[in-house]
Design a protein around this motif. Structure first.
Motif, PDB file in Angstrom:
ATOM      1  N   GLY A 235      40.754  56.712  78.588  1.00  9.96           N
ATOM      2  CA  GLY A 235      41.372  57.844  77.909  1.00  9.96           C
ATOM      3  C   GLY A 235      40.569  58.290  76.705  1.00  9.96           C
ATOM      4  O   GLY A 235      39.951  57.469  76.015  1.00  9.96           O
ATOM      5  N   GLU A 236      40.565  59.584  76.483  1.00 10.46           N
ATOM      6  CA  GLU A 236      39.906  60.159  75.303  1.00 10.46           C
ATOM      7  C   GLU A 236      40.928  60.334  74.193  1.00 10.46           C
ATOM      8  O   GLU A 236      42.102  60.621  74.459  1.00 10.46           O
ATOM      9  N   LEU A 237      40.501  60.156  72.960  1.00  9.65           N
ATOM     10  CA  LEU A 237      41.390  60.290  71.812  1.00  9.65           C
ATOM     11  C   LEU A 237      41.106  61.582  71.053  1.00  9.65           C
ATOM     12  O   LEU A 237      39.951  61.955  70.848  1.00  9.65           O
ATOM     13  N   GLY A 238      42.192  62.248  70.639  1.00 13.55           N
ATOM     14  CA  GLY A 238      42.072  63.372  69.730  1.00 13.55           C
ATOM     15  C   GLY A 238      42.116  62.874  68.298  1.00 13.55           C
ATOM     16  O   GLY A 238      42.522  61.736  68.025  1.00 13.55           O
TER      17      GLY A 238
ATOM     18  N   SER B 102      43.113  63.843  78.543  1.00 15.23           N
ATOM     19  CA  SER B 102      42.689  63.545  79.906  1.00 15.23           C
ATOM     20  C   SER B 102      41.191  63.268  79.956  1.00 15.23           C
ATOM     21  O   SER B 102      40.412  63.798  79.171  1.00 15.23           O
ATOM     22  N   SER B 103      40.811  62.443  80.931  1.00 14.06           N
ATOM     23  CA  SER B 103      39.402  62.139  81.170  1.00 14.06           C
ATOM     24  C   SER B 103      39.200  61.993  82.672  1.00 14.06           C
ATOM     25  O   SER B 103      40.121  61.604  83.391  1.00 14.06           O
TER      26      SER B 103
ATOM     27  N   CYS C   7      46.479  54.909  80.797  1.00 11.47           N
ATOM     28  CA  CYS C   7      45.773  56.176  80.963  1.00 11.47           C
ATOM     29  C   CYS C   7      46.513  57.279  80.203  1.00 11.47           C
ATOM     30  O   CYS C   7      47.622  57.064  79.696  1.00 11.47           O
ATOM     31  N   PRO C   8      45.950  58.489  80.112  1.00 10.03           N
ATOM     32  CA  PRO C   8      46.637  59.614  79.476  1.00 10.03           C
ATOM     33  C   PRO C   8      47.914  59.998  80.224  1.00 10.03           C
ATOM     34  O   PRO C   8      47.985  59.881  81.451  1.00 10.03           O
ATOM     35  N   ALA C   9      48.915  60.464  79.493  1.00  7.92           N
ATOM     36  CA  ALA C   9      50.193  60.843  80.104  1.00  7.92           C
ATOM     37  C   ALA C   9      50.019  61.950  81.125  1.00  7.92           C
ATOM     38  O   ALA C   9      50.682  61.953  82.170  1.00  7.92           O
ATOM     39  N   ALA C  10      49.119  62.888  80.859  1.00 12.84           N
ATOM     40  CA  ALA C  10      48.923  64.008  81.774  1.00 12.84           C
ATOM     41  C   ALA C  10      48.383  63.560  83.123  1.00 12.84           C
ATOM     42  O   ALA C  10      48.524  64.275  84.124  1.00 12.84           O
ATOM     43  N   GLN C  11      47.772  62.397  83.184  1.00 12.93           N
ATOM     44  CA  GLN C  11      47.180  61.912  84.431  1.00 12.93           C
ATOM     45  C   GLN C  11      47.959  60.754  85.040  1.00 12.93           C
ATOM     46  O   GLN C  11      47.499  60.148  86.006  1.00 12.93           O
ATOM     47  N   GLY C  12      49.135  60.482  84.502  1.00 14.42           N
ATOM     48  CA  GLY C  12      49.971  59.426  85.066  1.00 14.42           C
ATOM     49  C   GLY C  12      50.334  59.661  86.526  1.00 14.42           C
ATOM     50  O   GLY C  12      50.218  58.745  87.350  1.00 14.42           O
TER      51      GLY C  12
END
Length: 217
Positions: A107-110, A117-118, A137-142
């Protein structure tokens, strides 16, 4: 103390296991990432520093060394942000390092602590399942990661929510596999009868990414 978090390096359609090792030791304050990182990985130091500050923590005034092992394998991409941050928090004693050993993390951090997302999440989930581990992983890619099957997936919207999950104060709900939508029907060259030369020209232009001018005569 050395905290270790597992992540992956993508080599085509293969995921190779990478250990993110973090040590916090006395010495001149510094934050160093070694292990053949590319520019995006080297810049993760600043993203990790800002994300940790966004959740109300600060880095200790010590020498922080992050090693991406194996050191002879080039590391590319921003998906190393989250595993580096968790390894650092484990070395600081903020999170239990033993718990982290049960997951593969991507995961990428802001700068505000959000987990962005990555690429390659499904590949990382399949790798985690093969290793008998869960995936963070990122929530958007769950929903994408959930397609891997019986793998435990923790889909975090931000770093603070992930810490609260591991501490048991606010558990994150497991994501459900995403739905596959039917592709939209469109015109196809198979619908054109005859005109073999014209169709061949279109196929060549599309395959090579060339421009094409069509004139109605």
């Amino acid at each position: 103390m050395v905290a270790i978090v597992s992540t992956v390096a993508y080599l085509g359609l293969e995921a190779r296991v990478i250990e993110v090792q973090c040590q916090v030791a006395p010495g001149v304050p510094a934050f160093i990432v070694v292990g053949l990182p590319d520019k995006a990985v080297a810049e993760s130091r600043e993203r990790v520093r800002a994300a940790i500050a966004a959740i109300g923590l600060s880095l200790p005034p010590k020498r922080i060394t992050v090693n991406l092992s194996p050191a002879d394998l080039p590391k590319e991409g921003s998906h190393y942000d989250l595993p580096i941050a968790l390894a650092l928090l484990g070395a600081m004693g903020v999170i239990d390092a033993e718990t982290l050993s049960e997951y593969v993390v991507v995961g990428e951090l802001g700068l505000d602590g959000r987990v962005a997302s990555s690429p390659g999440v499904l590949l990382a989930a399949l790798h985690a399942g093969g290793e008998g581990k869960g995936l963070v992983c990122p929530a958007a890619q769950g929903p994408e990661a959930a397609w891997a099957g019986s793998v435990e997936v923790i889909a975090a919207p931000d770093l603070l929510a992930l810490l609260n999950h591991f501490k048991g104060t606010a558990l994150l709900s497991p994501p459900q596999p995403g739905e596959v939508s039917e592709p939209a029907r469109a015109t196809d060259l198979r619908m054109v009868k005859g005109q073999e030369t014209a169709k061949r020209a279109l196929e060549i232009a599309a395959a090579g990414g060339h421009n094409l001018l069509m004139v109605d005569t």
